[in-house]
Design a protein around this motif. Sequence first.
Motif, mmCIF file in Angstrom:
data_model
loop_
_atom_site.group_PDB
_atom_site.id
_atom_site.type_symbol
_atom_site.label_atom_id
_atom_site.label_comp_id
_atom_site.label_asym_id
_atom_site.label_seq_id
_atom_site.Cartn_x
_atom_site.Cartn_y
_atom_site.Cartn_z
ATOM 1 N N ILE A 64 -32.190 -82.496 -51.980
ATOM 2 C CA ILE A 64 -33.365 -83.538 -51.691
ATOM 3 C C ILE A 64 -33.110 -83.981 -50.618
ATOM 4 O O ILE A 64 -34.359 -84.324 -49.994
ATOM 5 N N ARG A 65 -32.267 -85.523 -51.275
ATOM 6 C CA ARG A 65 -32.282 -86.639 -50.622
ATOM 7 C C ARG A 65 -32.074 -86.670 -49.329
ATOM 8 O O ARG A 65 -32.908 -86.983 -47.941
ATOM 9 N N LYS A 66 -30.892 -84.647 -48.652
ATOM 10 C CA LYS A 66 -30.703 -84.978 -47.775
ATOM 11 C C LYS A 66 -31.588 -83.915 -46.624
ATOM 12 O O LYS A 66 -32.062 -85.103 -45.462
ATOM 13 N N PHE A 67 -32.430 -82.994 -47.164
ATOM 14 C CA PHE A 67 -33.373 -82.067 -46.799
ATOM 15 C C PHE A 67 -34.627 -82.131 -46.261
ATOM 16 O O PHE A 67 -35.662 -82.157 -45.996
ATOM 17 N N VAL A 68 -34.888 -83.372 -47.510
ATOM 18 C CA VAL A 68 -36.425 -83.576 -47.766
ATOM 19 C C VAL A 68 -36.366 -85.192 -47.464
ATOM 20 O O VAL A 68 -37.498 -85.643 -46.478
ATOM 21 N N GLY A 78 -34.210 -87.277 -45.847
ATOM 22 C CA GLY A 78 -33.522 -87.435 -44.260
ATOM 23 C C GLY A 78 -32.934 -88.482 -44.769
ATOM 24 O O GLY A 78 -32.723 -89.344 -43.891
ATOM 25 N N TRP A 79 -32.320 -88.923 -45.881
ATOM 26 C CA TRP A 79 -31.665 -89.725 -46.806
ATOM 27 C C TRP A 79 -29.991 -89.489 -46.341
ATOM 28 O O TRP A 79 -29.468 -88.720 -46.639
ATOM 29 N N PRO A 80 -29.770 -90.218 -46.282
ATOM 30 C CA PRO A 80 -27.711 -90.228 -46.534
ATOM 31 C C PRO A 80 -26.837 -89.778 -47.535
ATOM 32 O O PRO A 80 -27.371 -90.469 -48.645
ATOM 33 N N ILE A 81 -26.220 -88.808 -47.582
ATOM 34 C CA ILE A 81 -25.302 -88.635 -48.858
ATOM 35 C C ILE A 81 -23.973 -88.546 -48.160
ATOM 36 O O ILE A 81 -23.680 -88.837 -47.594
ATOM 37 N N PRO A 82 -23.168 -88.647 -49.671
ATOM 38 C CA PRO A 82 -21.779 -88.876 -49.106
ATOM 39 C C PRO A 82 -20.972 -87.439 -48.318
ATOM 40 O O PRO A 82 -21.948 -86.404 -48.531
ATOM 41 N N ASP A 83 -20.564 -87.532 -46.875
ATOM 42 C CA ASP A 83 -19.964 -86.435 -46.609
ATOM 43 C C ASP A 83 -19.357 -85.804 -47.416
ATOM 44 O O ASP A 83 -19.245 -84.298 -47.173
ATOM 45 N N ASP A 84 -18.034 -85.920 -48.450
ATOM 46 C CA ASP A 84 -17.409 -85.174 -49.211
ATOM 47 C C ASP A 84 -17.957 -85.437 -50.293
ATOM 48 O O ASP A 84 -18.022 -86.328 -50.928
#
Length: 235
Positions: free
Chosen positions: A193-197, A199-205
């Motif tokens: 949700i944080r990434k795709f709704v 637009g907030w960064p999340i850990p790459d791994d």
Amino acid sequence: MDCPDARAPDAFVARSEKATLAGRRRLPAAQRERQIVEAAAQFFAEHGLAGQTRELAREIGITHSAIFRYFPTKEALLDRVYDHVYVQRWNPAWDGLVQDRSQTLEARILRFYREYAEKIFDYVWVRIFVFSGLKGYDIAPRYLAIIRDRVIHPICAEMRADLNLPPPETVPLTERETEAAWALHGKVFYLAIRKFVYGWPIPDDLSQVIADDVGAFLRGAAPIFVDSVRDASPS
């Protein structure tokens, strides 16, 4: 586990341009139907489920009536989108994974959520799911029923077995137990949700993040399961 990149609106434009070119050619019926479903999934993810099929047809490069030759109603089209985006991404190997006692419970849950995240951390998957809940379409409730039956309840049953507690057949699962399992599931999904709704960064791994979440669940939920089963057991 690396998190896939989001499909930005620019990607949708590129896909739409390709679909428009394809729309100018005569395609076999099955291929045309698949083209409509794939384009519809991307379209509704971008515009929401209230998006109009007339605009979808324009994006694909076909007539509006052509859509309804394959799908008599918008609801029928959304039903096929549900099957394409959600049902077909469910890995049959996940059924029974949590119950495989040849591995530790932590290893089983961790493997499931790492593999699951690889499938659902996707622009289309997440946004359609959220839009369906906001607009009252049944995509989210239908899918959540699958999660309840194939993930939440099995995790709870295996947690009981791991703690030497009575099985659900003897003492039915309690609300506290299932809510603890839903909290783990929701924590993993919130990253998407944080990434795709938002637009907030999340850990790459995400591997370590998910491992931390699963470990926290197992440690924190144990007393909840013990207490709730004790309270629910016949005197």
